[in-house]
Write an enzyme that holds these catalytic residues in place. Structure first.
Site, short mmCIF file in Angstrom:
data_model
loop_
_atom_site.label_atom_id
_atom_site.label_comp_id
_atom_site.label_asym_id
_atom_site.label_seq_id
_atom_site.Cartn_x
_atom_site.Cartn_y
_atom_site.Cartn_z
CD GLN A 193 -2.86 1.02 2.41
OE1 GLN A 193 -3.72 0.17 2.41
NE2 GLN A 193 -2.70 1.87 3.43
CD GLU A 222 -2.65 7.66 1.95
OE1 GLU A 222 -1.46 7.38 2.20
OE2 GLU A 222 -3.59 7.32 2.69
CG ASP A 272 -3.79 1.61 10.17
OD1 ASP A 272 -4.77 2.01 10.81
OD2 ASP A 272 -3.70 1.76 8.93
CE LYS A 276 -5.24 5.37 9.37
NZ LYS A 276 -5.51 4.02 8.80
NE ARG A 303 -8.43 6.25 7.81
CZ ARG A 303 -9.12 5.24 8.36
NH1 ARG A 303 -9.70 5.41 9.54
NH2 ARG A 303 -9.20 4.06 7.77
CB SER A 304 -6.84 6.71 1.53
OG SER A 304 -7.97 5.98 1.94
CE LYS A 317 0.00 6.25 7.12
NZ LYS A 317 -0.25 4.85 6.71
C1 2PG Z 1 -3.60 3.50 6.24
C2 2PG Z 1 -4.58 4.57 5.82
C3 2PG Z 1 -3.96 5.91 5.60
P1 2PG Z 1 -6.99 4.31 4.84
O1 2PG Z 1 -3.79 2.31 5.96
O2 2PG Z 1 -2.65 3.78 6.97
O3 2PG Z 1 -2.81 5.89 4.84
O4 2PG Z 1 -5.39 4.18 4.75
O5 2PG Z 1 -7.31 5.70 5.25
O6 2PG Z 1 -7.49 3.96 3.45
O7 2PG Z 1 -7.43 3.32 5.87
MG MG Z 2 -2.16 1.67 7.46
#
Ligand code: 2PG
Ligand code: MG
Length: 422
Positions: free
Chosen positions: A161, A205, A307, A332, A361-362, A383
């Site tokens: 990712q 991103e 995460d 987050k 978040r993405s 990040k």
């Molecule tokens: C992650 C996030 C942010 P998403 O996996 O760390 O980069 O992705 O917001 O799509 O969960």
């Molecule tokens: Mg992540």
């Protein structure tokens, strides 16, 4: 203490053009604050839920207007007239929803409201958000910048990712951004020559989107760019494996260029940590494998970030601490749905020596508040994407502003991280 006079909820768009929730608060002094909920795509199963309208036609069924029409009045009635006390308001939101994962109000609603209330409270004290939340805040986080996007964040054939750079040696946020921008430009040229123009299209991103089948190839590209810029001494690399989304439960294998058993995956991590300056790996195992994370934490002396594994939840962080799994929390606040709960998770993690990595978040919006939240938390890292696209640069630009505001009082987290993992 100032009072919340009115609360309005409305559908707004995130950077992917998907609908999300905006919360608008006014105070009894006539001040106004707005906050937008970000939205994830590679979400974990243990996250609080974003509630959307299942039957809305516009946006392919992902609207929020009908949901807001159902809940907005109840939320406003519960909160209007109350003092702008974040803990109390978050508690009311929790009770109003009634379940930890916020399935009734939606974490998109509670996150936007919680943050708007915090912003309004800071405004009513006439101080910036970071200072309101923590008057002693002085530490600026190191950016983890996502230069190659794959997985669910890009339309390419890259299973990993996020390929990240960490400018640990940069003496300031400003220098960190300058260094990374130089590397991003050099990498763009390398990628253009090898993969063609289309690979320069940014992913969700802001990172580049070449088809990178293996971890090693992505790291080779980034190493070449860093070397060309003469920045090898101060730059280190990170990965977000988002391993939940590589994992096939029926075979217990992780699919990258081929299926990997967990042991093979750990050998791969050991190799890139030893030979390729990788000092941070996020979600190295799937979201329910805390014991696997603990095993890896014993084996490798690098930063291991939870995460999907931790989902910013005090309950899951406590369990990780008990198992000695990982050593950093990806933070987050919309994964849990209120600032207070997310704060508690961070405090708990910090008390046990975990690093805090505040994260975008993405599906971000132009709301830059996570920059303030990172500084308020004393997070060692943030990040928030590549140094391009407005919803990403909004956060970096806000960090630059905070850096100027703090002036000679500013401290930087890079040196300590370099000492610990560099
Ligand atoms: C992650 C996030 C942010 P998403 O996996 O760390 O980069 O992705 O917001 O799509 O969960
Ligand atoms: Mg992540």
């Amino acid at each position: 203490m100032a009072y919340l006079k009115s609360l309005t909820l409305a559908e707004v768009l995130d950077a992917r053009g998907d609908p999300t929730v905006g919360a608008y608060v006014t105070t009894d002094q006539g001040l106004r604050a707005a906050a937008f909920a970000p939205s994830g795509r590679s979400t974990g199963r243990h996250e609080a839920v974003e509630v959307r309208d299942g039957d809305e036609e516009w946006y392919g069924g992902r609207g929020v207007r009908r949901h807001l029409a159902r809940v907005a009045r109840d939320v406003a009635e519960a909160l209007e007239g109350l003092p702008l006390d974040i803990a109390r308001i978050d508690e009311i939101l929790r009770r109003l929803d009634g379940a930890g994962a916020k399935p009734h109000l939606g974490a998109n609603v509670t996150s936007a409201v919680s943050l708007a209330v915090a912003k309004a409270a800071a405004l009513s004290h006439n101080v910036p958000l970071y200072q309101y939340l923590n008057p002693l805040a002085r530490t600026l986080p190191v950016p983890q910048m996502n230069l190659i996007n794959g997985g669910r964040h890009a339309f390419n054939e890259t299973p990993i990712q996020e390929f990240l750079v960490l400018p640990l040696g940069a003496p300031s946020v400003q220098a960190a951004l300058e260094w990374t921008m130089r590397v991003y430009r050099a990498l763009s040229e390398i990628v253009r020559q090898r993969y063609g123009q289309h690979a320069l299209n940014p992913g969700d991103e802001g990172g580049l989107t070449p088809d990178v089948p293996t971890v090693q190839i992505g790291l080779d590209l980034m190493s070449r760019a860093v070397e060309q810029c003469g920045l090898s001494d101060g730059m280190r690399f990170g990965l977000d494996m988002a391993a939940t989304h590589l994992y096939e439960p029926s075979t217990q294998r992780y699919h990258i260029d081929r299926p990997y058993s967990r042991d093979e995956l750990f050998d791969l991590y050991a190799e890139v940590a030893a030979q390729r300056r990788v000092i941070s790996i996020e979600d190295p195992v799937q979201e329910d494998d805390l014991s696997g994370l603990a095993l890896l934490t014993r084996r490798l002396d690098i930063q291991l970030v939870g995460d999907d594994l931790f989902v910013t939840s005090p309950v899951r962080v406590r369990e990780a601490i008990r198992q000695k799994a990982g050593n950093a929390l990806l933070w987050k606040f919309n994964q849990i749905g209120t600032l207070s709960e997310a704060w508690a998770a961070a405090e708990l993690a910090k008390r046990h020596g975990y690093e805090i990595v505040v994260s975008e978040r993405s599906g971000e919006t132009e709301d830059a508040a996570i920059a303030d939240l990172a500084v308020a938390l004393g997070a060692s890292q943030i990040k928030t994407g590549a140094p391009v696209r407005g919803e990403r640069t909004a956060k970096y630009n806000r960090l630059l502003e905070i850096e100027r505001e703090l002036g000679s009082q500013a401290q930087h987290a890079g040196e300590a991280l370099m000492g610990r993992y560099g």
